[in-house]
Design a protein around this motif. Structure first.
Motif, PDB file in Angstrom:
ATOM      1  N   ARG A 108     -12.359  28.249  96.687  1.00 28.89           N
ATOM      2  CA  ARG A 108     -11.664  29.359  97.366  1.00 28.89           C
ATOM      3  C   ARG A 108     -12.598  30.428  97.902  1.00 28.89           C
ATOM      4  NH1 ARG A 108      -8.724  28.605  92.011  1.00 28.89           N
ATOM      5  NH2 ARG A 108      -7.717  26.627  92.484  1.00 28.89           N
ATOM      6  N   SER A 158      -3.280  34.465  90.613  1.00 24.65           N
ATOM      7  CA  SER A 158      -3.369  33.115  90.055  1.00 24.65           C
ATOM      8  C   SER A 158      -4.186  32.217  90.984  1.00 24.65           C
ATOM      9  CB  SER A 158      -1.974  32.524  89.885  1.00 24.65           C
ATOM     10  OG  SER A 158      -1.388  32.240  91.154  1.00 24.65           O
ATOM     11  N   GLY A 160      -3.318  29.411  92.362  1.00 23.50           N
ATOM     12  CA  GLY A 160      -2.525  28.989  93.509  1.00 23.50           C
ATOM     13  C   GLY A 160      -2.429  30.065  94.568  1.00 23.50           C
ATOM     14  N   GLU A 161      -2.261  31.303  94.127  1.00 23.31           N
ATOM     15  CA  GLU A 161      -2.190  32.419  95.071  1.00 23.31           C
ATOM     16  C   GLU A 161      -3.529  32.619  95.777  1.00 23.31           C
ATOM     17  OE1 GLU A 161       1.204  34.972  92.592  1.00 23.31           O
ATOM     18  OE2 GLU A 161      -0.940  35.335  92.267  1.00 23.31           O
ATOM     19  N   GLN A 163      -5.662  30.275  96.416  1.00 22.73           N
ATOM     20  CA  GLN A 163      -5.819  29.190  97.390  1.00 22.73           C
ATOM     21  C   GLN A 163      -5.020  29.484  98.647  1.00 22.73           C
ATOM     22  OE1 GLN A 163      -7.861  26.075  97.129  1.00 22.73           O
ATOM     23  NE2 GLN A 163      -7.505  26.745  99.219  1.00 22.73           N
ATOM     24  N   SER A 184      -6.419  21.414  96.572  1.00 24.24           N
ATOM     25  CA  SER A 184      -5.566  21.204  95.399  1.00 24.24           C
ATOM     26  C   SER A 184      -6.310  21.360  94.073  1.00 24.24           C
ATOM     27  CB  SER A 184      -4.943  19.799  95.453  1.00 24.24           C
ATOM     28  OG  SER A 184      -5.894  18.796  95.132  1.00 24.24           O
ATOM     29  N   LEU A 187      -5.075  23.151  90.558  1.00 21.65           N
ATOM     30  CA  LEU A 187      -3.757  23.752  90.710  1.00 21.65           C
ATOM     31  C   LEU A 187      -2.672  22.899  90.047  1.00 21.65           C
ATOM     32  CD1 LEU A 187      -3.873  24.910  94.448  1.00 21.65           C
ATOM     33  CD2 LEU A 187      -4.582  26.143  92.386  1.00 21.65           C
ATOM     34  N   ILE A 191       2.406  23.659  92.787  1.00 21.63           N
ATOM     35  CA  ILE A 191       1.642  24.425  93.773  1.00 21.63           C
ATOM     36  C   ILE A 191       0.936  23.489  94.745  1.00 21.63           C
ATOM     37  CG2 ILE A 191      -0.189  26.122  94.107  1.00 21.63           C
ATOM     38  CD1 ILE A 191       2.278  27.247  92.783  1.00 21.63           C
ATOM     39  N   VAL A 192       0.444  22.355  94.233  1.00 15.90           N
ATOM     40  CA  VAL A 192      -0.198  21.359  95.100  1.00 15.90           C
ATOM     41  C   VAL A 192       0.783  20.892  96.174  1.00 15.90           C
ATOM     42  CG1 VAL A 192      -1.170  19.029  95.195  1.00 15.90           C
ATOM     43  CG2 VAL A 192      -1.844  20.590  93.359  1.00 15.90           C
ATOM     44  N   GLN A 194       3.302  22.505  97.381  1.00 19.13           N
ATOM     45  CA  GLN A 194       3.519  23.609  98.319  1.00 19.13           C
ATOM     46  C   GLN A 194       2.366  23.720  99.316  1.00 19.13           C
ATOM     47  OE1 GLN A 194       4.105  27.063  95.841  1.00 19.13           O
ATOM     48  NE2 GLN A 194       6.144  26.439  95.165  1.00 19.13           N
ATOM     49  N   ILE A 195       1.141  23.585  98.810  1.00 19.97           N
ATOM     50  CA  ILE A 195      -0.030  23.686  99.685  1.00 19.97           C
ATOM     51  C   ILE A 195      -0.020  22.567 100.723  1.00 19.97           C
ATOM     52  CG2 ILE A 195      -2.550  23.500  99.778  1.00 19.97           C
ATOM     53  CD1 ILE A 195      -1.661  26.177  98.670  1.00 19.97           C
TER      54      ILE A 195
END
Length: 260
Positions: A108, A158, A160-161, A163, A184, A187, A191-192, A194-195
């Motif tokens: 990230r 977090s 995920g946030e 990323q 990914s 995560l 969340i994966v 969603q990404i």
């Protein structure tokens, strides 16, 4: 029309056809070294405009090295990297970014002490903030969670946030080519999903060209139009995402509890 005129017309037609079919990104014979250790061994790879291309492989295969080499750090010692018909092999990272190639790097690498808003400002700086308000609104629509965290420091969010922020920061540069390195990694499965849904939406709705480096071979190949497999710095296999998903060697190595 004279014979000479016809010949000119034919050549112009051929040139136009070549321009339509030429890849947006072309990597040819690229070798990259860390000191005396060769990390990339003559890599050939294409990414065409409007497609999602993915590179899968085991940890340490050289995937991230290729991504960084495209961005100019480290530099390719041999071979050529061409973007939109221009040789970028020896350009600086900053010059490459100005050609509208944006990267969301592995890990990230957001600015942890800066707020979400300030991180997004950094992404827009290459464009001199010309479309900042419109692009900010668009990013907050794509990633509603970032709207809730807009004035929160990036480092307190977090994984995920963070990323989501890394991808949004890259998109603020309005790239023609979006490079995503292990989006990914680390995560949670939800969340994966969603990404990857966002990546698909960017491609299908906006025509975004994406080059995706991933260890999560199933999600990556399911998403991709074109896939490549890398083993110890060498491309060993290529095909459509569906072809590689159905390939027994890929299934054994990357999809059935083998190497990840």
């Amino acid at each position: 029309m004279s014979v000479a005129g016809i010949n000119v017309l034919v050549e112009e037609t051929r040139a136009a056809e070549k321009a339509r079919t030429a890849p947006l990104l072309s990597v040819r014979g690229v070798e990259t070294y860390y000191g005396n250790i060769i990390a990339l061994k003559g890599v050939d790879l294409d990414v065409h405009e409007g497609e999602i291309a993915t590179l899968i492989g085991a940890n340490g295969a050289g995937k991230s090295t290729l991504m960084m080499t495209i961005c100019g750090n480290p530099r390719a010692r041999r071979g050529r990297i061409v973007f939109d018909g221009r040789d970028i092999t020896n350009l600086s990272t900053h010059e490459i970014a100005r050609l509208r190639i944006a990267q969301s790097p592995e890990g990230r690498r957001i600015f942890p002490r800066m707020t979400v808003y300030e991180n997004l400002q950094m992404g827009a700086s290459l464009d001199n903030f010309a479309h900042f308000n419109d692009d900010l609104e668009r990013m907050l629509a794509i990633f509603p969670r970032l709207k809730e965290r807009l004035h929160q420091r990036g480092g307190t969010m977090s994984g995920g946030e963070q990323q989501m922020l890394a991808i949004a920061r890259a998109l603020m540069a309005r790239p023609r080519l979006l490079l995503l390195d292990e989006p990914s990694l680390g995560l949670a499965p939800l969340i994966v999903k969603q990404i990857f849904a966002v990546i698909r939406e960017l491609n299908e709705r906006d025509g975004m060209t994406v080059f995706l480096v991933e260890q999560n071979a199933y999600h990556a190949l399911k998403l991709a139009h074109r896939g490549y497999v890398m083993v110890t710095g060498t491309i060993t296999m290529t095909g459509t995402g569906k072809e590689l998903l159905a390939n027994p060697q890929v299934q054994a190595a990357y999809l059935e509890g083998g190497r990840h």
